[in-house]
Design a protein around this motif. Structure first.
Motif, mmCIF file in Angstrom:
data_model
loop_
_atom_site.group_PDB
_atom_site.id
_atom_site.type_symbol
_atom_site.label_atom_id
_atom_site.label_comp_id
_atom_site.label_asym_id
_atom_site.label_seq_id
_atom_site.Cartn_x
_atom_site.Cartn_y
_atom_site.Cartn_z
ATOM 1 N N UNK A 100 -1.173 39.798 -7.960
ATOM 2 C CA UNK A 100 -1.849 40.941 -7.579
ATOM 3 C C UNK A 100 -2.660 41.000 -6.144
ATOM 4 N N UNK A 101 -2.568 39.710 -5.626
ATOM 5 C CA UNK A 101 -3.639 39.607 -4.353
ATOM 6 C C UNK A 101 -2.830 38.859 -3.489
ATOM 7 N N UNK A 136 -5.897 44.174 -11.967
ATOM 8 C CA UNK A 136 -5.997 42.809 -11.664
ATOM 9 C C UNK A 136 -6.089 42.551 -10.006
ATOM 10 N N UNK A 137 -5.592 43.632 -9.324
ATOM 11 C CA UNK A 137 -5.706 43.602 -7.811
ATOM 12 C C UNK A 137 -7.043 43.653 -7.367
ATOM 13 N N UNK A 138 -7.837 44.329 -8.403
ATOM 14 C CA UNK A 138 -9.243 44.829 -7.711
ATOM 15 C C UNK A 138 -10.295 44.079 -8.557
ATOM 16 N N UNK A 139 -10.186 43.488 -9.659
ATOM 17 C CA UNK A 139 -11.254 42.641 -10.479
ATOM 18 C C UNK A 139 -10.977 41.289 -10.553
ATOM 19 N N UNK A 193 -9.264 43.267 1.713
ATOM 20 C CA UNK A 193 -9.656 44.349 2.233
ATOM 21 C C UNK A 193 -9.303 45.679 1.409
ATOM 22 N N UNK A 194 -8.247 45.533 0.666
ATOM 23 C CA UNK A 194 -8.008 46.672 -0.477
ATOM 24 C C UNK A 194 -8.430 46.996 -1.693
ATOM 25 N N UNK A 195 -9.323 45.643 -2.070
ATOM 26 C CA UNK A 195 -10.004 45.633 -3.457
ATOM 27 C C UNK A 195 -11.083 46.546 -3.614
ATOM 28 N N UNK A 247 -12.584 32.452 -3.436
ATOM 29 C CA UNK A 247 -11.271 32.478 -2.772
ATOM 30 C C UNK A 247 -10.887 34.170 -2.390
ATOM 31 N N UNK A 248 -11.817 35.119 -2.802
ATOM 32 C CA UNK A 248 -11.402 36.464 -2.649
ATOM 33 C C UNK A 248 -11.281 36.783 -1.225
ATOM 34 N N UNK A 249 -11.871 35.968 -0.300
ATOM 35 C CA UNK A 249 -11.929 36.385 1.288
ATOM 36 C C UNK A 249 -10.440 36.011 2.009
ATOM 37 N N UNK A 250 -10.074 34.770 1.061
ATOM 38 C CA UNK A 250 -8.808 34.389 1.649
ATOM 39 C C UNK A 250 -7.345 35.161 0.906
ATOM 40 N N UNK A 251 -7.676 36.045 0.212
ATOM 41 C CA UNK A 251 -6.504 36.893 -0.341
ATOM 42 C C UNK A 251 -5.878 37.889 0.555
#
Length: 363
Positions: A13-14, A87-90, A153-155, A145-149
Motif C-alpha cells: 500500500x505504500x 494500511x496506507x496510513x498506519x 506525503x499522502x499518509x 522507512x516511512x520517509x523512503x515510501x
C-alpha cells in the motif's frame, strides 16, 4: 499468517502513489476468487469427489442459507477493504494492534444481541484492552522507512485510525451476525453445511460487491487514462504476496473456526500481534516507544485473559457479572436453613413420632 498479511499490506500500500497503485477492488475481487476456488476444491475433496454430494450441498446452501450468508459476506468484504486502505496510513504494527479492538465490538454486541454473560475477569480484560489501544495510538512509535515510501506525503494517520475503527465494527458485527443467524441447524432440521461450502458462497457475494465497487471507482475517477488501464495495472510482486497471504489466512481462519477452541484462537491472535511488531522492527524500521510496547502487551494480555488462557485467582473474578445483563431480574437470596438445636436434633435421631424430617435438615 495474520502478521505477514499486515506487513504485506503495508508494503503493497505504500510502494507507489495513489494514482499508480492497483485498483483496490481488483485486489480484493481476485483475492476472493482465489479463496472461492480453494474452498470449493477442499469441499469437493471433503465429499470424496462425489458429484451428487456436491450438487446436494450447493443446492442446500444456496436455497436455505444464501440470504443469511449475504449479510456477513458484505460486512467482511467492507471490513477487508477498510483494512487495506488503512494500511496506507498506519504502520503495520499499529494496524495489527488496533484491529484487536474488534474483540470489544464482539463482546458488546454479544451482550446486547445474544444476551451472553461474561465473567468479571472478561469485563476487566475489555477495560485493559481499551487502555492498551489508547496507549498504542498515543505513542510516537514510527517506521524509519516511512520517509523512503513512495506514498509518504499522502499518509494520514487520523484517516487510518478512523478506517481501522470502522473495520473493527464491521468485523465484529459480521461475527455476531453469523453467531445469531448462521450457526446451528437449518430450518429443515438438517446439519450445518460444510464450512468450506459456506466460504464458497460468502466469497461469491464478496466478489459481486467488489466488482460493483470497481465500477463505482471507474465512474467517479477524474483520470481519463484510468478507464483504459488493464485490470492488473500496478500489480507487483508485493501485491501478489499480499493476495496469497490473505488467501492462506482465510483458509486458516476456516480451519480455526472448524477445529480450534476459543483459547487457541486467542493465543494465535496474540502471537500474531507480537510477531508483527518483531518483524516490523528490521523490515520497516519500527522504532518502539515504551508506551507502544506497554500498550501492545496490554492488548495481547487482555486477549488472553478474555479467552481464559490467563485466569485470575478467586471465585469472584471467575463468576458472571449479573448487572451487565439487560433486564436481568434480581434473584431471591437463598437463606440456608438454621441447623436444629441440640435437643431437637437428638429427638430427631431417636425418631420422635408425629414429626417428619425436613429436607433442609441433617439426616
Amino acid at each position: 499468517s495474520n502478521a505477514l498479511s499486515s506487513i504485506f499490506r503495508r508494503l503493497a500500500g505504500t510502494e507507489a502513489i495513489a494514482s499508480e497503485r492497483p485498483s483496490m477492488a481488483a485486489i480484493l475481487a481476485i483475492t476472493e476468487l482465489l479463496k472461492l476456488i480453494c474452498s470449493f476444491l477442499v469441499f469437493v475433496a471433503e465429499v470424496n469427489f462425489s458429484t451428487v454430494e456436491v450438487a446436494k450441498g450447493l443446492h442446500s446452501v444456496f436455497a436455505a442459507r444464501s440470504a443469511r450468508l449475504a449479510v456477513p459476506s458484505i460486512a467482511f468484504a467492507i471490513n477487508n477493504g477498510l483494512i487495506q486502505y488503512s494500511a496506507s496510513d498506519l504502520s503495520a504494527a499499529s494496524l495489527q494492534v488496533l484491529y484487536q479492538g474488534k474483540i470489544l465490538v464482539i463482546a458488546v454486541s454479544s451482550v446486547l444481541l445474544l444476551g451472553r454473560r461474561f465473567k468479571r475477569a472478561q469485563w476487566l480484560s475489555m477495560f485493559i484492552m481499551m487502555a492498551g489501544l489508547a496507549s498504542v495510538q498515543l505513542s510516537e512509535a514510527r517506521e524509519t522507512e516511512e520517509v523512503n515510501m513512495a506514498s509518504a506525503a499522502e499518509q494520514n494517520p487520523t484517516r487510518g485510525l478512523i478506517m481501522i475503527v470502522l473495520a473493527s465494527i464491521f468485523s465484529g458485527f459480521g461475527s455476531v451476525y453469523i453467531e445469531v443467524n448462521v450457526k446451528g441447524s437449518d430450518a429443515s432440521g438438517g446439519v450445518i453445511p460444510s464450512v468450506w461450502l459456506q466460504n464458497t458462497v460468502m466469497a461469491t457475494f464478496s466478489i459481486l460487491l467488489h466488482l460493483w465497487m470497481g465500477m463505482l471507482e471507474n465512474q467517479n475517477t477524474t483520470d481519463a487514462s484510468a478507464l483504459s488501464r488493464p485490470i492488473l495495472h500496478g500489480f507487483t510482486n508485493r501485491t501478489w504476496a499480499l493476495m496469497i497471504s490473505n488467501v492462506v489466512g482465510g483458509l486458516l481462519v476456516a480451519l480455526v473456526v472448524k477445529h480450534a477452541d476459543n483459547i487457541l484462537r486467542s493465543f494465535a491472535s496474540g502471537l500474531a500481534t507480537i510477531n508483527c511488531m518483531l518483524i516490523s522492527m528490521p523490515l520497516l524500521g519500527l522504532e518502539l516507544q515504551l508506551s507502544f510496547v506497554i500498550g501492545t502487551f496490554m492488548v495481547v494480555g487482555s486477549g488472553l485473559l478474555y479467552g481464559d488462557i490467563i485466569k485470575l485467582p478467586g471465585e469472584w473474578w471467575n463468576s458472571d457479572f449479573e448487572a451487565c445483563q439487560p433486564g436481568a431480574a434480581a434473584q431471591p437470596k437463598v437463606v440456608p436453613a438454621k441447623p436444629p438445636a441440640p435437643r431437637e436434633k437428638m429427638l430427631l435421631e431417636v425418631g420422635v413420632p408425629g414429626r417428619q424430617q425436613s429436607p433442609t435438615e441433617d439426616p
